[in-house]
Write a protein that holds these residues in place. Structure first.
Motif, mmCIF file in Angstrom:
data_model
loop_
_atom_site.group_PDB
_atom_site.id
_atom_site.type_symbol
_atom_site.label_atom_id
_atom_site.label_comp_id
_atom_site.label_asym_id
_atom_site.label_seq_id
_atom_site.Cartn_x
_atom_site.Cartn_y
_atom_site.Cartn_z
ATOM 1 N N GLN A 236 0.803 -1.159 -0.070
ATOM 2 C CA GLN A 236 0.084 -0.127 -0.251
ATOM 3 C C GLN A 236 0.908 1.342 0.008
ATOM 4 O O GLN A 236 0.460 2.253 -0.551
ATOM 5 C CB GLN A 236 -0.953 0.022 1.094
ATOM 6 C CG GLN A 236 -1.965 -1.214 1.286
ATOM 7 C CD GLN A 236 -2.848 -1.175 2.452
ATOM 8 O OE1 GLN A 236 -2.661 -0.107 3.296
ATOM 9 N NE2 GLN A 236 -3.873 -2.098 2.423
ATOM 10 N N ILE A 237 2.090 1.226 0.661
ATOM 11 C CA ILE A 237 2.871 2.450 0.753
ATOM 12 C C ILE A 237 4.218 2.456 -0.251
ATOM 13 O O ILE A 237 4.829 3.452 -0.273
ATOM 14 C CB ILE A 237 3.089 2.947 2.093
ATOM 15 C CG1 ILE A 237 1.850 2.586 3.058
ATOM 16 C CG2 ILE A 237 3.940 4.096 2.634
ATOM 17 C CD1 ILE A 237 2.035 2.785 4.428
ATOM 18 N N MET A 238 4.494 1.231 -0.359
ATOM 19 C CA MET A 238 5.744 1.222 -1.013
ATOM 20 C C MET A 238 6.287 1.909 -2.199
ATOM 21 O O MET A 238 7.444 1.985 -2.585
ATOM 22 C CB MET A 238 6.062 -0.434 -1.134
ATOM 23 C CG MET A 238 5.158 -1.248 -2.382
ATOM 24 S SD MET A 238 5.435 -3.128 -2.565
ATOM 25 C CE MET A 238 7.338 -2.961 -2.981
ATOM 26 N N ALA A 239 5.149 1.948 -3.125
ATOM 27 C CA ALA A 239 5.185 2.747 -4.412
ATOM 28 C C ALA A 239 5.525 4.364 -4.137
ATOM 29 O O ALA A 239 6.096 5.120 -5.019
ATOM 30 C CB ALA A 239 4.164 2.714 -5.223
ATOM 31 N N SER A 240 5.244 4.819 -2.692
ATOM 32 C CA SER A 240 5.355 6.300 -2.615
ATOM 33 C C SER A 240 6.445 6.673 -1.629
ATOM 34 O O SER A 240 6.074 7.285 -0.755
ATOM 35 C CB SER A 240 3.969 6.920 -2.038
ATOM 36 O OG SER A 240 3.484 6.310 -0.934
ATOM 37 N N LEU A 241 7.455 5.969 -1.455
ATOM 38 C CA LEU A 241 8.334 6.089 -0.358
ATOM 39 C C LEU A 241 9.274 7.369 -0.883
ATOM 40 O O LEU A 241 9.511 7.586 -1.945
ATOM 41 C CB LEU A 241 9.327 4.879 -0.087
ATOM 42 C CG LEU A 241 8.723 3.634 0.423
ATOM 43 C CD1 LEU A 241 9.675 2.468 0.559
ATOM 44 C CD2 LEU A 241 8.236 4.081 1.647
#
Length: 268
Positions: free
Chosen positions: A32-37
């Protein structure tokens, strides 16, 4: 707790905790968050409760519960996580360390995040042991394969037999043929003719010196020929250089033969 969950859910396998398996084989990510680090939210991503590498009793959890800034970590004593290195947009390195005072901390472990997946970085001991194990394994397999092609005969001794491996057999025949060709052909025609031309050119530019004995024979021949320039004899040996050389050799031979024999000393 895992035993209780296994009894409650008999059809599902509960993974063992991270402390019971090698952490170098474990990875974690959150889709859910790994693409927007980015550097601003990577610490929040690492400190999620589902991350098996995160210690929930660390100072970072206390800061999160207090909703304070991460700059206050230096004022606490205990285990903490800091962002050590950033290489946007794919690599982030996080260090786990034990804080003793605001100016002193002891590193405990390093974790790196590549493409949103968290891994534990191996220490130097694990790297060296892995390389040594890999080297020994490859050497052992090489020795075993080499020994499988070895054959022994009482008359011939030890020989190699690659008939079972067609690729090695063809390679062995090709190398043997190349060695035979290299021994037979010392050089191409162009190379040999080129060398002969270079040697002739060097000999023309730098003629070798005449040895003293040949020089004396030539002088002796010239001296024998000068008095006979006016003679018109029919004897070719008297006027030719070969005849003069033969006469000089006869004179030297006569001088050698005319020497008296060595005197015999009387016996006492």
């Amino acid at each position: 707790m895992p035993i209780l969950l296994a009894k409650m859910l008999p059809g599902r396998q509960i993974p063992p905790p991270i402390s019971q398996e090698n952490p170098l084989w474990v990875s974690w990510h959150d889709t859910q968050i790994m693409a927007s680090l980015d550097p601003t939210n990577v610490m929040d991503y690492f400190c999620r409760k589902s991350n098996p590498f995160y210690d929930h009793l660390s100072n970072n959890e206390i800061i999160r519960m207090q909703r304070s800034s991460l700059d206050n970590l230096t004022n606490l004593v205990g285990v903490e996580y800091i962002l050590l290195h950033v290489h946007e947009p794919i690599l982030y390195v996080i260090r786990k360390q034990h804080r003793h005072n605001p100016h002193e901390a002891t590193p405990m472990a390093d974790y790196y995040i590549i493409g949103g997946t968290v891994y534990k970085a191996p220490d130097l001991g694990n790297v060296i042991s892995s390389r040594i194990l890999s080297t020994v394994t490859n050497l052992q397999s090489a020795f075993e394969e080499a020994s499988s092609y070895s054959r022994y005969h009482p008359n011939k001794g030890y020989t190699w037999d690659f008939s079972s491996n067609k690729q090695l057999a063809d390679k062995n025949k090709t190398s043997a043929k190349k060695e035979t060709t290299a021994k037979d052909d010392s050089g191409t025609v162009f190379q040999m003719q080129r060398v002969d031309m270079l040697l002739a050119e060097l000999l023309r530019k730098f003629p070798p010196p005449i040895p003293p004995m040949i020089h004396q024979q030539q002088q002796l021949q010239d001296g024998n020929l000068n008095p006979q320039e006016g003679n018109t004899g029919n004897n070719p040996s008297e006027t030719s250089p070969a005849g003069g050389s033969q006469q000089a050799m006869d004179i030297k031979q006569e001088n050698v033969d005319m020497k008296p024999p060595p005197e015999k000393k009387p016996k006492t």
